[in-house]
Design a protein around this motif. Structure first.
Motif, PDB file in Angstrom:
ATOM      1  N   LEU A 187      31.340   0.934  -6.619  1.00 14.52           N
ATOM      2  CA  LEU A 187      32.087   1.453  -7.369  1.00 14.52           C
ATOM      3  C   LEU A 187      31.452   1.999  -8.667  1.00 14.52           C
ATOM      4  CD1 LEU A 187      35.581  -0.294  -7.147  1.00 14.52           C
ATOM      5  CD2 LEU A 187      35.288   2.148  -6.449  1.00 14.52           C
ATOM      6  N   GLY A 188      30.519   0.995  -9.114  1.00 13.23           N
ATOM      7  CA  GLY A 188      29.551   1.567 -10.348  1.00 13.23           C
ATOM      8  C   GLY A 188      29.026   2.619  -9.863  1.00 13.23           C
ATOM      9  N   ARG A 189      28.271   2.795  -8.949  1.00 14.78           N
ATOM     10  CA  ARG A 189      27.330   3.748  -8.496  1.00 14.78           C
ATOM     11  C   ARG A 189      28.157   5.027  -8.257  1.00 14.78           C
ATOM     12  NH1 ARG A 189      24.693  -0.372  -5.407  1.00 14.78           N
ATOM     13  NH2 ARG A 189      25.852   0.443  -3.631  1.00 14.78           N
ATOM     14  N   ARG A 190      29.248   4.948  -7.552  1.00 17.30           N
ATOM     15  CA  ARG A 190      30.192   6.392  -7.264  1.00 17.30           C
ATOM     16  C   ARG A 190      30.545   6.811  -8.693  1.00 17.30           C
ATOM     17  NH1 ARG A 190      32.429   7.384  -2.452  1.00 17.30           N
ATOM     18  NH2 ARG A 190      34.409   8.064  -3.517  1.00 17.30           N
ATOM     19  N   ILE A 191      30.993   5.769  -9.623  1.00 11.61           N
ATOM     20  CA  ILE A 191      31.505   6.342 -11.022  1.00 11.61           C
ATOM     21  C   ILE A 191      30.614   7.026 -11.664  1.00 11.61           C
ATOM     22  CG2 ILE A 191      32.222   5.722 -13.306  1.00 11.61           C
ATOM     23  CD1 ILE A 191      33.777   3.429 -11.800  1.00 11.61           C
ATOM     24  N   GLU A 192      29.309   6.670 -11.620  1.00  9.32           N
ATOM     25  CA  GLU A 192      28.098   7.293 -12.137  1.00  9.32           C
ATOM     26  C   GLU A 192      27.882   8.715 -11.589  1.00  9.32           C
ATOM     27  OE1 GLU A 192      23.357   6.336 -13.338  1.00  9.32           O
ATOM     28  OE2 GLU A 192      24.612   5.184 -11.712  1.00  9.32           O
ATOM     29  N   LEU A 193      27.934   8.795 -10.298  1.00  7.45           N
ATOM     30  CA  LEU A 193      27.752   9.999  -9.624  1.00  7.45           C
ATOM     31  C   LEU A 193      28.775  10.898 -10.181  1.00  7.45           C
ATOM     32  CD1 LEU A 193      26.181  11.662  -7.576  1.00  7.45           C
ATOM     33  CD2 LEU A 193      27.764  10.747  -5.933  1.00  7.45           C
ATOM     34  N   TYR A 194      29.993  10.624  -9.976  1.00  5.59           N
ATOM     35  CA  TYR A 194      31.092  11.583 -10.692  1.00  5.59           C
ATOM     36  C   TYR A 194      30.881  11.891 -12.001  1.00  5.59           C
ATOM     37  CZ  TYR A 194      34.529  11.185  -6.853  1.00  5.59           C
ATOM     38  OH  TYR A 194      35.058  11.585  -5.593  1.00  5.59           O
ATOM     39  N   LYS A 209      28.171  12.214 -13.696  1.00  9.19           N
ATOM     40  CA  LYS A 209      26.988  12.911 -13.891  1.00  9.19           C
ATOM     41  C   LYS A 209      26.771  14.197 -13.033  1.00  9.19           C
ATOM     42  CE  LYS A 209      23.567   9.172 -14.989  1.00  9.19           C
ATOM     43  NZ  LYS A 209      22.388   8.490 -14.509  1.00  9.19           N
ATOM     44  N   GLN A 210      27.760  14.407 -11.965  1.00  6.96           N
ATOM     45  CA  GLN A 210      27.518  15.476 -11.027  1.00  6.96           C
ATOM     46  C   GLN A 210      28.787  16.129 -10.818  1.00  6.96           C
ATOM     47  OE1 GLN A 210      24.867  15.116  -7.849  1.00  6.96           O
ATOM     48  NE2 GLN A 210      23.381  13.602  -9.113  1.00  6.96           N
ATOM     49  N   ILE A 211      29.848  15.274 -10.213  1.00  4.66           N
ATOM     50  CA  ILE A 211      30.795  15.803  -9.356  1.00  4.66           C
ATOM     51  C   ILE A 211      32.048  16.436 -10.397  1.00  4.66           C
ATOM     52  CG2 ILE A 211      32.714  15.286  -7.996  1.00  4.66           C
ATOM     53  CD1 ILE A 211      31.019  13.211  -6.698  1.00  4.66           C
ATOM     54  N   LEU A 212      32.158  15.705 -11.541  1.00  6.04           N
ATOM     55  CA  LEU A 212      33.349  16.151 -12.368  1.00  6.04           C
ATOM     56  C   LEU A 212      32.797  17.547 -13.018  1.00  6.04           C
ATOM     57  CD1 LEU A 212      34.239  12.898 -14.110  1.00  6.04           C
ATOM     58  CD2 LEU A 212      35.651  14.159 -12.755  1.00  6.04           C
ATOM     59  N   GLY A 213      31.691  17.583 -13.660  1.00  5.01           N
ATOM     60  CA  GLY A 213      31.090  18.980 -14.020  1.00  5.01           C
ATOM     61  C   GLY A 213      31.172  20.085 -13.269  1.00  5.01           C
ATOM     62  N   ARG A 214      30.939  19.744 -11.923  1.00  6.15           N
ATOM     63  CA  ARG A 214      30.830  20.803 -10.856  1.00  6.15           C
ATOM     64  C   ARG A 214      32.361  21.329 -10.440  1.00  6.15           C
ATOM     65  NH1 ARG A 214      25.750  18.293  -7.117  1.00  6.15           N
ATOM     66  NH2 ARG A 214      24.089  18.702  -8.828  1.00  6.15           N
ATOM     67  N   THR A 215      33.156  20.263 -10.391  1.00  6.05           N
ATOM     68  CA  THR A 215      34.374  20.642 -10.084  1.00  6.05           C
ATOM     69  C   THR A 215      34.990  21.636 -11.251  1.00  6.05           C
ATOM     70  OG1 THR A 215      35.605  18.896 -11.209  1.00  6.05           O
ATOM     71  CG2 THR A 215      35.081  18.838  -8.857  1.00  6.05           C
ATOM     72  N   ASP A 216      34.611  21.653 -12.623  1.00  7.04           N
ATOM     73  CA  ASP A 216      35.096  22.434 -13.736  1.00  7.04           C
ATOM     74  C   ASP A 216      34.206  23.583 -13.430  1.00  7.04           C
ATOM     75  OD1 ASP A 216      36.580  20.461 -14.685  1.00  7.04           O
ATOM     76  OD2 ASP A 216      35.083  19.789 -16.125  1.00  7.04           O
ATOM     77  N   ASP A 217      32.832  23.778 -13.093  1.00 10.02           N
ATOM     78  CA  ASP A 217      32.347  24.978 -12.814  1.00 10.02           C
ATOM     79  C   ASP A 217      32.889  25.738 -11.724  1.00 10.02           C
ATOM     80  OD1 ASP A 217      30.724  24.273 -14.981  1.00 10.02           O
ATOM     81  OD2 ASP A 217      29.065  23.364 -13.477  1.00 10.02           O
ATOM     82  N   GLN A 218      33.252  25.046 -10.731  1.00  5.64           N
ATOM     83  CA  GLN A 218      33.932  25.565  -9.584  1.00  5.64           C
ATOM     84  C   GLN A 218      35.319  26.505 -10.117  1.00  5.64           C
ATOM     85  OE1 GLN A 218      34.398  24.090  -5.116  1.00  5.64           O
ATOM     86  NE2 GLN A 218      36.048  23.330  -6.171  1.00  5.64           N
ATOM     87  N   THR A 232      39.734  15.351  -8.068  1.00  4.78           N
ATOM     88  CA  THR A 232      38.642  14.672  -8.456  1.00  4.78           C
ATOM     89  C   THR A 232      38.903  13.781  -9.716  1.00  4.78           C
ATOM     90  OG1 THR A 232      37.115  16.481  -7.351  1.00  4.78           O
ATOM     91  CG2 THR A 232      36.148  15.006  -8.986  1.00  4.78           C
ATOM     92  N   ARG A 233      39.385  14.358 -10.358  1.00  3.35           N
ATOM     93  CA  ARG A 233      39.953  13.516 -11.802  1.00  3.35           C
ATOM     94  C   ARG A 233      40.543  12.202 -11.364  1.00  3.35           C
ATOM     95  NH1 ARG A 233      41.417  18.415 -16.095  1.00  3.35           N
ATOM     96  NH2 ARG A 233      39.347  19.113 -16.419  1.00  3.35           N
ATOM     97  N   LEU A 234      41.496  12.302 -10.286  1.00  2.00           N
ATOM     98  CA  LEU A 234      42.399  11.359  -9.988  1.00  2.00           C
ATOM     99  C   LEU A 234      41.513  10.315  -9.445  1.00  2.00           C
ATOM    100  CD1 LEU A 234      45.714  12.850  -8.863  1.00  2.00           C
ATOM    101  CD2 LEU A 234      45.300  11.647 -10.883  1.00  2.00           C
ATOM    102  N   GLU A 235      40.797  10.779  -8.349  1.00  3.93           N
ATOM    103  CA  GLU A 235      39.839   9.700  -7.810  1.00  3.93           C
ATOM    104  C   GLU A 235      38.807   9.187  -8.774  1.00  3.93           C
ATOM    105  OE1 GLU A 235      37.740  12.116  -5.290  1.00  3.93           O
ATOM    106  OE2 GLU A 235      39.437  12.402  -3.718  1.00  3.93           O
ATOM    107  N   HIS A 236      38.274   9.717  -9.715  1.00  2.00           N
ATOM    108  CA  HIS A 236      37.359   9.160 -10.682  1.00  2.00           C
ATOM    109  C   HIS A 236      38.199   8.107 -11.608  1.00  2.00           C
ATOM    110  CE1 HIS A 236      35.564   9.125 -14.787  1.00  2.00           C
ATOM    111  NE2 HIS A 236      34.736   8.664 -14.159  1.00  2.00           N
ATOM    112  N   LEU A 237      39.508   8.452 -12.043  1.00  2.00           N
ATOM    113  CA  LEU A 237      40.384   7.456 -12.561  1.00  2.00           C
ATOM    114  C   LEU A 237      40.685   6.169 -11.728  1.00  2.00           C
ATOM    115  CD1 LEU A 237      42.481   6.642 -14.817  1.00  2.00           C
ATOM    116  CD2 LEU A 237      44.205   7.972 -13.805  1.00  2.00           C
ATOM    117  N   ARG A 238      40.853   6.538 -10.404  1.00  2.00           N
ATOM    118  CA  ARG A 238      41.243   5.458  -9.399  1.00  2.00           C
ATOM    119  C   ARG A 238      39.926   4.353  -9.245  1.00  2.00           C
ATOM    120  NH1 ARG A 238      45.286   2.851  -7.825  1.00  2.00           N
ATOM    121  NH2 ARG A 238      44.363   1.195  -8.781  1.00  2.00           N
ATOM    122  N   GLN A 239      38.713   5.088  -9.186  1.00  2.00           N
ATOM    123  CA  GLN A 239      37.630   4.375  -9.053  1.00  2.00           C
ATOM    124  C   GLN A 239      37.412   3.426 -10.320  1.00  2.00           C
ATOM    125  OE1 GLN A 239      34.608   7.368  -8.691  1.00  2.00           O
ATOM    126  NE2 GLN A 239      35.371   7.807  -6.469  1.00  2.00           N
TER     127      GLN A 239
END
Length: 432
Positions: free
Chosen positions: A360-367, A369-378, A406-413
């Motif tokens: 979960l620590g690795r997934r949170i870091e990935l979200y 650093k990359q995923i959250l920002g990319r969903t905003d860009d999308q 994605t935001r809900l998944e990040h919160l859940r993690q």
């Protein structure tokens, strides 16, 4: 006499007293309402759950009862008193007619088998210590469950807020799609799709409300009505780097493991107690016999003193003592197996939670650093394309839903990782 504005203090207090009572009664509900709105921090929830915890009190009382039983088990049994009349003639005569007629009084003191008292006392002491360990374990379990419940309530409070905050964006999309459909720039499909997604969002908000209420009910088991307060808007700062080897070392001293070991000790004492059953117990009788009347020589009859030793005869060993020893040995084997089972289960749970915490620590870091920002860009790109007729409404709607999910998944993690930490803190004995 001292006066206030020309009036005595008694009259002043008498007239002011109703006002003060009214002020108290008016302000008390307001104060209670204000208290109910204060954010509930995790530390406060822990303190509320641990204060006067009934499960711990029950186990402490059980430990005290077993301590008292150990004292009782180590004592000699109470002596017995014997009163009697011996050799009284039935056909004729009186108490002084026959020379052997006696009024008897005696005392018997039993002495149980050699080490049985010590073994029984040792067994109750071990069981008392096991209950004390169980009480310590109860405190740690309640602390963990409170943390898990608080974190779950935190998730649903935040998830509900995220869903509610997203609703204006979906309403804006519906409004835009209707406007553009009115002027002929977009199709009715876009309007229907916007209405459908807004309805789906409302359904998700309803589900979140239900889950939030369920989380409140679960937390209320530990802290009562305080569970209805809003939780603090920040997760606990559990940033300590955990080491599995250190957690495993702490697990060796986990109260459930200690309690299981003490139950083995208690059963071993039970084996020793059963083995003592093959040895004889004994009792000592002391008696005094009073005689009335005179001897033929005219002298008073002498009183009697008697002493006797009573010894047990353990003759039926195959059906009693041997079976008792066999039962005690089986009980000890069961306690040893139960201790191994507890150790294996707890170790497996600790290892699973540690791996989950790391992943979960690795997934949170990935979200982050990359995923959250990319969903905003999308979303920005899809909105720009839609406005310029270079993209479809479906793409825009999917992009917005994907950002929300994605935001809900990040919160859940984040919450799941905190819950894993809470489990490992319990198992590994980490301080609060």
């Amino acid at each position: 006499m001292f006066r206030i504005n020309g009036r005595s203090p008694e009259k002043f207090v008498g007239r002011a007293l109703p006002f003060w009572f009214a002020l108290v009664f008016v302000s008390s509900p307001q104060q209670a309402l204000a208290d109910s709105r204060l954010p509930l921090t995790l530390a406060e929830a822990e303190d509320l759950a641990l204060f006067d915890e009934p499960g711990e009190k029950m186990l402490r009382a059980d430990a005290a009862a077993k301590r008292d039983q150990s004292v009782v088990a180590g004592q000699l049994p109470d002596p017995t008193l014997k009163l009697g009349l011996a050799n009284f003639p039935l056909s004729s005569g009186s108490f002084s007619t026959e020379g052997m007629t006696q009024a008897q009084i005696g005392v018997r003191q039993a002495f149980p088998r050699a080490k049985s008292r010590a073994s029984d006392a040792s067994r109750f002491r071990a069981l008392s210590e096991a209950s004390e360990q169980a009480a310590d374990g109860r405190i740690r379990d309640v602390l963990e469950r409170t943390r898990q419940s608080w974190l779950e309530l935190y998730y649903w409070q935040r998830a509900r807020q995220l869903l509610q905050d997203s609703r204006p964006y979906f309403e804006d999309l519906l409004s835009v799609s209707r406007s553009m459909y009115t002027v002929g720039q977009k199709t009715q499909y876009d309007v229907l799709r916007a209405e459908l997604e807004l309805s789906r969002l409302d359904a998700r908000i309803i589900d979140a409300e239900h889950s939030y209420s369920a989380a409140v009910a679960i937390l209320s088991q530990w802290i009562g009505t305080h569970a209805s307060r809003p939780v603090a808007g920040k997760l606990p700062d559990w940033s300590t780097v955990l080491v599995l080897a250190e957690l495993q070392e702490g697990l060796r001293h986990y109260p459930d493991v200690n309690a299981a070991e003490l139950r083995v000790t208690a059963q071993q004492a039970g084996v020793a107690y059963a083995q003592e059953s093959k040895k004889p117990g004994w009792a000592l009788d002391l008696g005094y016999g009073y005689r009335d009347g005179d001897l033929p020589s005219g002298k008073p009859r002498s009183d009697f003193i008697s002493v006797a030793v009573v010894v047990d005869l353990p003759l039926f060993g195959a059906k009693r003592q041997d079976r008792a020893i066999s039962a005690a040995l089986h009980a000890r084997s069961a306690a040893i197996a139960d201790k191994r089972r507890i150790e294996a289960e707890l170790l497996s749970q600790l290892q699973r939670e540690f791996v989950r915490w790391q992943e979960l620590g690795r997934r949170i870091e990935l979200y982050e650093k990359q995923i959250l920002g990319r969903t905003d860009d999308q979303v920005e790109a899809a909105l720009l394309a839609y406005r310029s007729d270079a993209g479809s409404f479906s793409d825009l709607m999917l992009a917005m839903i994907d950002r929300l999910d994605t935001r809900l998944e990040h919160l859940r993690q984040q919450v799941d990782r905190a819950q894993s930490y809470a489990s490992m803190a319990n198992l590994g004995g980490l301080p609060r």
